[in-house]
Design an enzyme around this catalytic site. Structure first.
Site, mmCIF file in Angstrom:
data_model
loop_
_atom_site.group_PDB
_atom_site.id
_atom_site.type_symbol
_atom_site.label_atom_id
_atom_site.label_comp_id
_atom_site.label_asym_id
_atom_site.label_seq_id
_atom_site.Cartn_x
_atom_site.Cartn_y
_atom_site.Cartn_z
ATOM 1 N N SER A 124 0.830 -1.210 0.000
ATOM 2 C CA SER A 124 0.000 0.000 0.000
ATOM 3 C C SER A 124 0.859 1.253 0.000
ATOM 4 O O SER A 124 1.951 1.259 0.558
ATOM 5 C CB SER A 124 -0.880 -0.013 1.267
ATOM 6 O OG SER A 124 -1.500 1.242 1.456
ATOM 7 N N TYR A 148 -1.580 -0.606 10.792
ATOM 8 C CA TYR A 148 -1.893 -1.205 9.469
ATOM 9 C C TYR A 148 -0.724 -0.963 8.520
ATOM 10 O O TYR A 148 -0.186 -1.891 7.919
ATOM 11 C CB TYR A 148 -3.182 -0.603 8.895
ATOM 12 C CG TYR A 148 -3.287 -0.768 7.401
ATOM 13 C CD1 TYR A 148 -3.034 0.307 6.547
ATOM 14 C CD2 TYR A 148 -3.569 -2.003 6.847
ATOM 15 C CE1 TYR A 148 -3.083 0.149 5.178
ATOM 16 C CE2 TYR A 148 -3.624 -2.171 5.470
ATOM 17 C CZ TYR A 148 -3.381 -1.084 4.633
ATOM 18 O OH TYR A 148 -3.426 -1.240 3.277
ATOM 19 N N LYS A 152 2.217 -3.599 6.774
ATOM 20 C CA LYS A 152 2.561 -3.673 5.345
ATOM 21 C C LYS A 152 4.073 -3.496 5.159
ATOM 22 O O LYS A 152 4.717 -4.222 4.405
ATOM 23 C CB LYS A 152 1.815 -2.604 4.544
ATOM 24 C CG LYS A 152 0.318 -2.841 4.420
ATOM 25 C CD LYS A 152 -0.014 -4.097 3.635
ATOM 26 C CE LYS A 152 -1.496 -4.247 3.405
ATOM 27 N NZ LYS A 152 -1.837 -5.514 2.720
HETATM 28 C C1 WQD Z 1 -9.485 9.523 1.078
HETATM 29 C C2 WQD Z 1 -9.715 11.024 1.281
HETATM 30 C C3 WQD Z 1 -9.943 11.655 3.582
HETATM 31 C C4 WQD Z 1 -13.695 9.434 4.209
HETATM 32 C C5 WQD Z 1 -6.673 4.598 3.217
HETATM 33 C C6 WQD Z 1 -5.509 3.732 3.622
HETATM 34 C C7 WQD Z 1 -4.886 3.136 2.394
HETATM 35 C C8 WQD Z 1 -5.924 2.378 1.622
HETATM 36 C C9 WQD Z 1 -7.029 3.342 1.212
HETATM 37 C C10 WQD Z 1 -6.051 0.083 2.306
HETATM 38 C C11 WQD Z 1 -8.926 11.602 2.450
HETATM 39 C C12 WQD Z 1 -11.252 11.901 2.808
HETATM 40 C C13 WQD Z 1 -12.549 9.974 3.628
HETATM 41 C C14 WQD Z 1 -14.739 10.297 4.634
HETATM 42 C C15 WQD Z 1 -13.462 12.189 3.875
HETATM 43 N N1 WQD Z 1 -6.467 1.336 2.397
HETATM 44 N N2 WQD Z 1 -12.449 11.318 3.463
HETATM 45 N N3 WQD Z 1 -14.565 11.649 4.445
HETATM 46 O O1 WQD Z 1 -7.087 7.534 3.953
HETATM 47 O O2 WQD Z 1 -6.268 7.995 1.576
HETATM 48 O O3 WQD Z 1 -6.206 5.672 2.449
HETATM 49 O O4 WQD Z 1 -7.588 3.849 2.440
HETATM 50 O O5 WQD Z 1 -5.286 -0.400 1.546
HETATM 51 O O6 WQD Z 1 -3.842 2.265 2.782
HETATM 52 O O7 WQD Z 1 -4.539 4.555 4.259
HETATM 53 O O8 WQD Z 1 -8.401 6.731 1.937
HETATM 54 O O9 WQD Z 1 -10.776 6.825 1.345
HETATM 55 O O10 WQD Z 1 -10.130 6.895 3.808
HETATM 56 O O11 WQD Z 1 -9.699 8.891 2.344
HETATM 57 O O12 WQD Z 1 -13.345 13.416 3.712
HETATM 58 O O13 WQD Z 1 -15.802 9.881 5.186
HETATM 59 O O14 WQD Z 1 -11.086 11.231 1.580
HETATM 60 O O15 WQD Z 1 -9.686 12.712 4.495
HETATM 61 O O16 WQD Z 1 -8.542 12.916 2.099
HETATM 62 P P1 WQD Z 1 -6.958 7.102 2.541
HETATM 63 P P2 WQD Z 1 -9.828 7.282 2.392
#
Ligand code: WQD
Length: 334
Positions: A124, A148, A152
């Site tokens: 990741s 997490y 990885k």
């Molecule tokens: C994306 C953007 C949030 C939810 C994580 C893991 C990564 C992978 C993908 C496993 C950010 C914003 C999110 C919400 C929001 N997972 N957001 N409201 O955090 O980039 O990555 O998930 O493999 O390893 O770290 O993904 O989709 O959670 O967030 O505003 O309800 O959306 O702040 O900017 P992230 P995400």
């Protein structure tokens, strides 16, 4: 060629299993349904019109792995099985280390014992921590900001040490950016249990009215519109990247690391706009506080995968939004 896919009923695992069957590979899947469902297996069979062997169980279960490797000549493994919720990993680190690390150790020891030394590992972009500049290339400094991500990174190091000890291994470490979307059939997709952690499944549930609104986690980041920027990649593009990695490993031994992203950054507000435009659905949202641990921006330089694997993401944001929405609607009909 027969490939064992651990976590093959999961979101990325099921899409990769479908691509494997369509590319002519034979398939064995092991999954404990901790974050997936049997419906994904039915979806894979319907999409591909091909059957495959399935074992319901845990990759930490040595006897089940022995059963699989004694019953099948496994040419290679794609290892998806693992817990992946960042927030949960902070609350329950031992659960994450036990599951993610032990499953990998049992798997690799079993593979070696049966003479199978070809593995594609689901890593990741989280292993890059908070990058000091963008876009990210594979030689960037590595760090983890949660258990997490640490798991990885530890597994990447374990596989690195394994290769140093025995250079007949063939190892691909695939660092995913943000997988979203679903197969165009609507038969497989992302179906997280409970309240989604990730942006796209949350947008879908807010658009459907299953959740009152999307909470935008902060609009005061140093980005073009203040909201977080990520490299969203269609899960089908990501899955094809695994087929390309297997083809690379078939050429010879080595350990190879690739970013699987599009190279494009999209903000939260831009994703909301794209979703509304491509689905015609309104996304109710409000801007709230930042989520602890979030970084402002993260997107890939996918050039190495393009040069060495002949792989490039093809599907755009509209397809990601449209396919995610279609899967959600079709799931309600099943
Ligand atoms: C994306 C953007 C949030 C939810 C994580 C893991 C990564 C992978 C993908 C496993 C950010 C914003 C999110 C919400 C929001 N997972 N957001 N409201 O955090 O980039 O990555 O998930 O493999 O390893 O770290 O993904 O989709 O959670 O967030 O505003 O309800 O959306 O702040 O900017 P992230 P995400």
């Amino acid at each position: 060629m027969k490939i064992l896919v651990t976590g093959g009923a999961g979101y990325i695992g099921s899409h990769t299993s479908a691509e494997l069957l369509q590319a002519g590979y034979d398939l064995v899947v092991i999954d404990n349904f901790s974050n997936s469902a049997p419906s994904a297996l039915r979806g894979i069979k319907t999409i591909t019109n091909r059957d495959f062997s399935f074992y319901q169980g845990d990759v930490t279960d040595q006897s089940m792995l022995d059963e699989i490797f004694q019953a099948h000549h496994i040419d290679g493994v794609i290892h998806f099985a693992g817990f992946k919720a960042v927030g949960e990993s902070v609350q329950e680190p031992l659960k994450y280390y036990h599951n993610n690390i032990l499953s990998t150790l049992v798997l690799c020891k079993t593979m070696a014992r049966y003479g199978c030394k070809s593995i594609v590992f689901s890593s990741s972009a989280t292993v890059y921590g908070n990058p000091s500049r963008l876009p990210i290339t594979e030689d960037f400094p590595l760090s983890a900001t949660n258990p997490y991500g640490s798991s990885k990174l530890m597994i990447e190091n374990i596989l690195g040490d394994l290769f140093i000890s025995d250079q007949t291994w063939r190892i691909a470490l695939l660092r995913y950016f943000n997988p979203v979307g679903a197969h165009k059939s609507g038969l497989i997709g992302e179906n997280p249990k409970g309240i989604p952690n990730n942006l796209m499944p949350y947008i879908v549930k807010a658009a459907k009215g299953e959740l009152p609104q999307l909470n935008v986690f902060g609009d005061d980041y140093e980005t073009r519109d203040g909201t977080g920027i990520r490299d969203y990649i269609h899960v089908v593009d990501l899955s094809i990247g695994h087929i390309k990695a297997l083809e690379k490993l078939a050429l010879g031994s080595g350990i190879f690391t690739y970013n699987l992203g599009t190279g494009k950054g999209t903000s939260v507000l831009e994703m909301i706009t794209a979703f509304e435009k491509s689905t015609g659905q309104k996304v109710p949202y409000r801007v709230g506080k930042r989520r602890p641990g979030d970084i402002a921006a993260c997107y890939a330089d996918p050039g190495k995968a393009e040069r060495e694997l002949g792989w490039k993401a093809e599907l755009d944001l509209e397809a990601m939004c449209r396919d995610a929405w279609y899967f959600s609607v079709k799931s309600d009909q099943i």
